[in-house]
Design an enzyme around this catalytic site. Structure first.
Site, short mmCIF file in Angstrom:
data_model
loop_
_atom_site.label_atom_id
_atom_site.label_comp_id
_atom_site.label_asym_id
_atom_site.label_seq_id
_atom_site.Cartn_x
_atom_site.Cartn_y
_atom_site.Cartn_z
N CYS A 86 -25.69 -25.30 21.71
CA CYS A 86 -26.33 -24.05 22.11
C CYS A 86 -27.56 -24.37 22.95
O CYS A 86 -28.33 -25.26 22.59
CB CYS A 86 -26.74 -23.25 20.87
SG CYS A 86 -27.51 -21.67 21.26
N LEU A 87 -27.73 -23.64 24.04
CA LEU A 87 -28.90 -23.85 24.90
C LEU A 87 -30.20 -23.56 24.15
O LEU A 87 -31.26 -24.06 24.53
CB LEU A 87 -28.80 -22.98 26.15
CG LEU A 87 -27.62 -23.33 27.09
CD1 LEU A 87 -27.51 -22.31 28.21
CD2 LEU A 87 -27.78 -24.74 27.65
N HIS A 111 -19.38 -17.15 19.86
CA HIS A 111 -20.73 -17.74 19.82
C HIS A 111 -21.74 -16.79 20.49
O HIS A 111 -22.83 -16.55 19.94
CB HIS A 111 -20.67 -19.10 20.54
CG HIS A 111 -21.96 -19.81 20.72
ND1 HIS A 111 -22.24 -21.03 20.11
CD2 HIS A 111 -23.08 -19.51 21.46
CE1 HIS A 111 -23.47 -21.41 20.47
NE2 HIS A 111 -23.99 -20.52 21.27
N GLU A 112 -21.37 -16.24 21.64
CA GLU A 112 -22.29 -15.34 22.37
C GLU A 112 -22.46 -14.02 21.62
O GLU A 112 -23.56 -13.48 21.55
CB GLU A 112 -21.81 -15.07 23.80
CG GLU A 112 -21.58 -16.30 24.67
CD GLU A 112 -22.71 -17.29 24.68
OE1 GLU A 112 -23.85 -16.92 24.36
OE2 GLU A 112 -22.45 -18.47 24.99
N HIS A 122 -24.98 -14.27 18.99
CA HIS A 122 -26.37 -14.17 19.48
C HIS A 122 -26.81 -12.70 19.52
O HIS A 122 -27.95 -12.37 19.18
CB HIS A 122 -26.50 -14.75 20.88
CG HIS A 122 -26.66 -16.24 20.93
ND1 HIS A 122 -27.68 -16.91 20.31
CD2 HIS A 122 -25.94 -17.20 21.57
CE1 HIS A 122 -27.58 -18.21 20.56
NE2 HIS A 122 -26.53 -18.42 21.33
N GLY A 131 -22.08 -20.45 28.61
CA GLY A 131 -22.27 -19.06 28.21
C GLY A 131 -23.74 -18.80 27.99
O GLY A 131 -24.53 -19.74 27.82
N GLN A 176 -30.95 -14.71 24.24
CA GLN A 176 -31.53 -16.03 24.48
C GLN A 176 -32.61 -16.01 25.55
O GLN A 176 -33.43 -16.93 25.62
CB GLN A 176 -30.43 -17.02 24.89
CG GLN A 176 -29.46 -17.32 23.77
CD GLN A 176 -28.36 -18.24 24.24
OE1 GLN A 176 -27.38 -17.79 24.83
NE2 GLN A 176 -28.50 -19.53 24.00
O1 GNR Z 1 -23.16 -24.28 26.83
C1 GNR Z 1 -22.69 -24.02 25.73
N1 GNR Z 1 -21.66 -24.76 25.25
C2 GNR Z 1 -20.91 -24.42 24.13
C3 GNR Z 1 -20.05 -25.38 23.62
C4 GNR Z 1 -19.26 -25.09 22.53
C5 GNR Z 1 -19.34 -23.85 21.94
C6 GNR Z 1 -20.21 -22.89 22.42
C7 GNR Z 1 -20.98 -23.17 23.52
S1 GNR Z 1 -22.05 -21.93 24.16
C8 GNR Z 1 -23.28 -22.93 24.90
C9 GNR Z 1 -24.25 -22.08 25.68
C10 GNR Z 1 -25.00 -21.17 24.73
O2 GNR Z 1 -25.87 -21.53 23.99
N2 GNR Z 1 -24.62 -19.93 24.67
O3 GNR Z 1 -25.18 -19.10 23.78
NI NI Z 2 -25.87 -20.28 22.16
#
Ligand code: GNR
Ligand code: NI
Length: 169
Positions: free
Chosen positions: A91-92, A133-134, A137, A46, A51
């Protein structure tokens, strides 16, 4: 298409609140395409526009094994949420750190696609977690903000050290 640089925690720009998309222009389609390319290259499941330092309510997600199911959410809103699920997140924007976060187990989302067409989608498991999660952000929240103050301090020092070492290399 282009790869976009990803902001890393604790960058203050990750705290900005994204604005709704009001015009579905070719620039929005280009942003979506660049975000998808950036997500797949990372690789991640995601990516939120926040980001990549674009403060608009745009998310791309693909939780499939073979990167065959790109989902685009513009102006997403959670219209129903229930249950609880605790899962390990990464998270990236916080490379090499993983921890458990509690989320709703099931969400119903209303959003628009890259052309502005509204749709609704129900999600559970990893997709539900990723959507939350997204969407965090877009509100300026990173998953580590859900952890204890002690853990947040540790992650912050680890990341600052990482950035210092990257700058020296
Ligand atoms: O790549 C991602 N893996 C992930 C694993 C578990 C819960 C959420 C994520 S999102 C993350 C990519 C990212 O940072 N998206 O904002
Ligand atoms: Ni993230």
């Amino acid at each position: 298409m282009a790869l976009l640089p990803i902001l890393e925690y604790p960058d203050a720009r990750l705290k900005r609140i994204a604005s709704p998309v009001t015009e579905f222009t070719p620039a929005i389609k280009k942003l979506v395409n660049d975000m998808a390319e950036t997500m797949y290259a990372a690789p991640g499941i995601g990516l939120a526009a926040t980001q990549v330092d674009v403060h608009k309510r745009v998310i791309v997600i693909d939780v499939s094994q073979d990167k065959s199911d790109l989902k685009v959410f513009i102006n997403p809103e959670i219209i129903e949420a229930d249950g609880e699920i605790v899962g390990e997140e990464g998270c990236l924007s916080v490379p090499q750190y993983y921890d458990n976060v509690r989320r709703a187990a099931h969400v119903k989302v209303r959003a628009q696609d890259a052309s502005g067409t509204p749709f609704e989608l129900e999600a559970t498991e990893l997709l539900a977690v990723c959507i939350q999660h997204e969407m965090d952000h877009l509100k300026g929240i990173v998953f580590v903000d859900h952890l204890s103050q002690l853990k947040q301090m540790r992650v912050k020092s680890k990341m600052i050290k990482r950035h210092r070492e990257a700058a020296r290399a």
